[in-house]
Write an enzyme that holds these catalytic residues in place. Structure first.
Site, PDB file in Angstrom:
ATOM      1  N   GLU A 430      27.067  53.616  17.239  1.00  0.00           N
ATOM      2  CA  GLU A 430      26.131  54.329  16.344  1.00  0.00           C
ATOM      3  C   GLU A 430      24.803  53.588  16.222  1.00  0.00           C
ATOM      4  OE1 GLU A 430      27.837  57.567  16.099  1.00  0.00           O
ATOM      5  OE2 GLU A 430      25.866  57.232  15.239  1.00  0.00           O
TER       6      GLU A 430
HETATM    7  C1  FAD Z   1      34.497  52.015  21.552  1.00  0.00           C
HETATM    8  C2  FAD Z   1      33.180  52.678  21.700  1.00  0.00           C
HETATM    9  C3  FAD Z   1      33.002  53.969  21.210  1.00  0.00           C
HETATM   10  C4  FAD Z   1      31.781  54.614  21.369  1.00  0.00           C
HETATM   11  N1  FAD Z   1      31.649  55.926  20.973  1.00  0.00           N
HETATM   12  C5  FAD Z   1      30.545  56.619  21.358  1.00  0.00           C
HETATM   13  C6  FAD Z   1      30.464  58.039  21.177  1.00  0.00           C
HETATM   14  O1  FAD Z   1      31.363  58.660  20.610  1.00  0.00           O
HETATM   15  N2  FAD Z   1      29.367  58.682  21.639  1.00  0.00           N
HETATM   16  C7  FAD Z   1      28.348  58.047  22.277  1.00  0.00           C
HETATM   17  O2  FAD Z   1      27.401  58.688  22.684  1.00  0.00           O
HETATM   18  N3  FAD Z   1      28.389  56.693  22.450  1.00  0.00           N
HETATM   19  C8  FAD Z   1      29.448  55.986  22.017  1.00  0.00           C
HETATM   20  N4  FAD Z   1      29.514  54.623  22.208  1.00  0.00           N
HETATM   21  C9  FAD Z   1      28.369  53.953  22.799  1.00  0.00           C
HETATM   22  C10 FAD Z   1      27.615  53.076  21.814  1.00  0.00           C
HETATM   23  O3  FAD Z   1      26.983  53.852  20.834  1.00  0.00           O
HETATM   24  C11 FAD Z   1      26.648  52.205  22.614  1.00  0.00           C
HETATM   25  O4  FAD Z   1      27.440  51.279  23.339  1.00  0.00           O
HETATM   26  C12 FAD Z   1      25.638  51.490  21.760  1.00  0.00           C
HETATM   27  O5  FAD Z   1      24.759  52.430  21.182  1.00  0.00           O
HETATM   28  C13 FAD Z   1      24.822  50.451  22.505  1.00  0.00           C
HETATM   29  O6  FAD Z   1      24.391  50.920  23.748  1.00  0.00           O
HETATM   30  P1  FAD Z   1      24.680  50.035  25.062  1.00  0.00           P
HETATM   31  O7  FAD Z   1      26.117  49.706  25.059  1.00  0.00           O
HETATM   32  O8  FAD Z   1      24.134  50.706  26.242  1.00  0.00           O
HETATM   33  O9  FAD Z   1      23.887  48.702  24.792  1.00  0.00           O
HETATM   34  P2  FAD Z   1      22.312  48.388  25.129  1.00  0.00           P
HETATM   35  O10 FAD Z   1      21.463  49.549  24.729  1.00  0.00           O
HETATM   36  O11 FAD Z   1      22.264  47.935  26.536  1.00  0.00           O
HETATM   37  O12 FAD Z   1      22.046  47.216  24.139  1.00  0.00           O
HETATM   38  C14 FAD Z   1      22.587  45.907  24.323  1.00  0.00           C
HETATM   39  C15 FAD Z   1      22.158  44.997  23.189  1.00  0.00           C
HETATM   40  O13 FAD Z   1      20.738  44.898  23.184  1.00  0.00           O
HETATM   41  C16 FAD Z   1      20.195  45.237  21.922  1.00  0.00           C
HETATM   42  N5  FAD Z   1      18.980  46.050  22.108  1.00  0.00           N
HETATM   43  C17 FAD Z   1      18.781  47.082  22.938  1.00  0.00           C
HETATM   44  N6  FAD Z   1      17.538  47.568  22.820  1.00  0.00           N
HETATM   45  C18 FAD Z   1      16.928  46.829  21.876  1.00  0.00           C
HETATM   46  C19 FAD Z   1      15.625  46.824  21.285  1.00  0.00           C
HETATM   47  N7  FAD Z   1      14.703  47.707  21.645  1.00  0.00           N
HETATM   48  N8  FAD Z   1      15.369  45.902  20.332  1.00  0.00           N
HETATM   49  C20 FAD Z   1      16.300  45.013  19.945  1.00  0.00           C
HETATM   50  N9  FAD Z   1      17.543  44.961  20.475  1.00  0.00           N
HETATM   51  C21 FAD Z   1      17.857  45.863  21.413  1.00  0.00           C
HETATM   52  C22 FAD Z   1      21.255  46.059  21.206  1.00  0.00           C
HETATM   53  O14 FAD Z   1      21.197  45.852  19.800  1.00  0.00           O
HETATM   54  C23 FAD Z   1      22.543  45.508  21.807  1.00  0.00           C
HETATM   55  O15 FAD Z   1      23.016  44.439  21.027  1.00  0.00           O
HETATM   56  C24 FAD Z   1      30.707  53.940  22.000  1.00  0.00           C
HETATM   57  C25 FAD Z   1      30.881  52.626  22.449  1.00  0.00           C
HETATM   58  C26 FAD Z   1      32.095  52.015  22.330  1.00  0.00           C
HETATM   59  C27 FAD Z   1      32.261  50.622  22.884  1.00  0.00           C
END
Ligand code: FAD
Length: 580
Positions: A430
């Site tokens: 989220e």
């Molecule tokens: C168990 C599980 C359930 C999930 N359920 C859903 C779902 O139902 N629907 C759905 O759509 N998604 C879902 N997700 C996805 C989840 O919402 C994303 O994993 C999350 O939003 C982060 O995206 P990412 O993993 O690509 O990380 P990235 O976007 O690659 O980010 C990696 C890290 O970098 C930081 N970061 C990135 N950009 C910035 C910035 N501009 N400034 C500062 N920090 C930054 C983030 O805070 C994070 O700590 C789920 C994930 C998991 C693991």
């Protein structure tokens, strides 16, 4: 496995004695509320909590393209559904019970404490319901909502793609317009919670995709309703849509919830809301989901705290100083040791303060839904704080609880490890907590010319002013709250002075979120203390002592956060990328 005790007394205290909810919602009188919460608590304790370890152990399985949930989940889902719990605060026009959101939040807190993975199937459905309710046409609402209110059909949110997480502007899923007004959806979504399962007749996916020819970036994203089974004109289920579960993710926690890779291969979808305005429509769901995820953090912190408190009373190790407290026993229980007490008090003070904060935020949502613009602005400002602070602190509490179990906390049998594993995801999904902090400082702080943050400061100031003459509150509660609130104002002023050097603001964003969270809990603890002063029972005495602990031992963290914020970007950004 740890037992779960619904915090009924504490919820009644917060709802009626602190927030006085029946003043704005006459249907939430103490007797009716108690009856509803007691029954919800019974289900959480007797039905959902016993399935928590089962879900963790068995997980979900993908069999012939269909996801099977753990033993007992389906029967429990039927029971929750039959009791009408899934539509508690939903619109009566679609079969809901029309109760305030704050009541659903209290019920949800118990369900998520008892079994977070299970509760997500309903939670996501509620979010999808809200998005369709807010943005759907009359036909879409009539088609989807009645079955989503009852969870006969469940919902999901599909944002994430392998290369597009936080940065949704990168997403590639395509939507091709068809002559009949529908769209063909093609692409892959990953990590989709409750993406498929065997507990409902249909799964209604809300999918973000890009219509052919749409602008690049977030301005070209639209939202679509893409069901697992198409629905006929008479409302019956039709053919299987062209979508499938690619695989189930193996993950650290919430094993009972199916996290799916979803493949859309020309699946039929209908546009929800306006073309290219999909992110705004999805935000209806995401804002609600963010409060719901904050709730999960708090709930896991609560369940873990309860388990640790029980263990600390039972486990005999060492002796109290200066003299044993149980000289006839071979040793004293862990709870006699001040350092164990400290950890328990940290957890208890967070859980009770966090519960009041969450329920207060829920009353603001009710007020906003009733058209109160100031409440809308305030809860919009507080949403990243609810999400980020309650999940960071809920996880921290779960780790502290695990520590109290010693080595036994690292062994799966005690259940302490599951709280840690389950709570961890709430800090990530989220919108990861770093991104919540970014949203707070970059968008919410300056929102509406800074009116919501000014309104927050005024609310705290007014409370202090109105109660300052009461010596029972002044030194223990109001003075520390005043100091913490000044720290928050100084941090906001630092950001204002540095708007032209954005890194100075961004480097302090997580500290600001935590500083803000502490001031919110400090404010709620002061309000709880006021509501407790007249009480003479054990509950009141414990409440005051726990509040004093928070103000003395937790709230001073605001000074540390402020110092870090005021150090600016330089210490954070000093190294070159190669130095890491
Ligand atoms: C168990 C599980 C359930 C999930 N359920 C859903 C779902 O139902 N629907 C759905 O759509 N998604 C879902 N997700 C996805 C989840 O919402 C994303 O994993 C999350 O939003 C982060 O995206 P990412 O993993 O690509 O990380 P990235 O976007 O690659 O980010 C990696 C890290 O970098 C930081 N970061 C990135 N950009 C910035 C910035 N501009 N400034 C500062 N920090 C930054 C983030 O805070 C994070 O700590 C789920 C994930 C998991 C693991």
């Amino acid at each position: 496995m740890p037992a779960y005790t619904p915090p009924l007394r504490d919820m009644a205290f917060v709802l009626h004695e602190v927030l006085t909810v029946s003043e704005s919602h006459p249907d939430l009188d103490p007797d009716s509320t108690a009856a509803i919460l007691e029954e919800a608590g019974r289900i959480a304790r007797d039905v959902l909590a016993p399935l928590n370890a089962v879900g963790d152990r068995e997980g979900c399985r993908l069999e012939n393209g269909v996801v099977r949930t753990p033993t007992g989940f389906r029967a429990a889902f039927d029971l929750v559904r039959e009791g009408g719990w899934t539509g508690l605060d939903c619109d009566p026009a679609y079969g809901g019970q029309g109760m305030p959101y704050v009541l659903a939040t209290a019920v949800g807190q118990m369900a998520a404490a008892a079994n977070m993975a299970f509760n997500m199937y309903q939670g996501l459905t509620h979010g999808a319901y809200s998005a369709i309710h807010a943005h759907g046409t009359e036909e879409q609402k009539a088609t989807w909502l009645p079955n989503m209110v009852t969870c006969a059909w469940t919902g999901t949110m599909n944002l994430t793609e392998p290369h597009a997480g936080t940065d949704l502007g990168l997403l590639r899923t395509r939507a091709e317009p068809q002559e009949d007004g529908s769209y063909r959806i093609t692409g892959q979504k990953i990590f989709i919670s409750a993406g498929d399962h065997d507990m409902a007749g249909n799964v209604v996916h809300l999918v973000l995709a890009r219509i052919a020819g749409a602008p690049a970036g977030v301005k070209g994203i639209s939202l679509f309703i893409v069901p697992k089974f198409l629905v006929n004109a008479d409302g019956s289920l039709g053919t299987r849509n062209a979508l499938s579960v690619g695989k189930l993710e193996e993950k650290m926690g919430i094993h009972g919830n199916a996290t799916c890779v979803m493949n859309y291969d020309g699946a039929t979808g209908t546009l929800l809301g306006e073309a290219n305005r999909g992110l705004a429509a999805m935000f209806t769901m995401m804002n609600e989901a963010r409060i719901g995820v904050g709730l999960q953090g708090l709930a896991q912190g609560d369940a873990a705290y309860q388990a640790a408190a029980t263990y600390a009373r039972e486990r005999l190790q060492g002796r109290a100083v200066p003299a044993p407290e149980h000289p006839d026993a071979p040793a004293d229980p862990l709870i006699v040791h001040p350092d164990v007490r400290r950890a328990l008090m940290d957890q208890k003070a967070f859980v009770e303060g966090g519960r009041a904060f969450l329920l207060w935020a829920a009353t603001l949502i009710d007020a906003a839904n009733a058209g109160d613009a100031a409440a809308h602005g305030l809860v919009s400002l507080l949403t990243p704080v609810v999400k980020g602070f309650l999940t960071d602190k809920g996880f921290e509490g779960a780790v502290q609880a695990q520590q109290i179990f010693g080595g036994h906390g690292y062994i799966e049998e005690t259940g302490a490890s599951q709280f840690v594993r389950d709570a961890r995801i709430a800090m990530i999904y989220e919108g990861a907590n770093g991104v919540q902090a970014l949203d707070l400082v970059a968008r919410k702080l300056g929102q509406d010319g800074g009116k919501p943050i000014m309104a927050f400061f005024e609310t705290v100031k007014d409370f202090i002013r109105e109660n300052e003459a009461d010596a029972r509150l002044k030194a223990g509660f109001l003075d520390p709250l005043k100091a913490a609130s000044r720290d928050l104002q100084a941090a906001a002023a630092f950001f204002l002075d540095n708007v032209k050097t954005p890194n100075a603001v961004l480097a302090g964003s997580t500290d600001f979120l935590h500083l803000f969270g502490h001031v919110c809990l400090g404010y709620l603890w002061a309000r709880m203390a006021k509501a407790t002063l007249a009480g003479t029972d054990d509950f009141s005495a414990a409440k005051l002592a726990t509040g004093r602990y928070y103000m003395a031992r937790q709230l001073p963290a605001t000074a540390l956060h402020l110092a870090r914020i005021q150090s600016g970007a330089e210490p954070v950004m000093a190294l070159s990328e190669e130095a890491f």
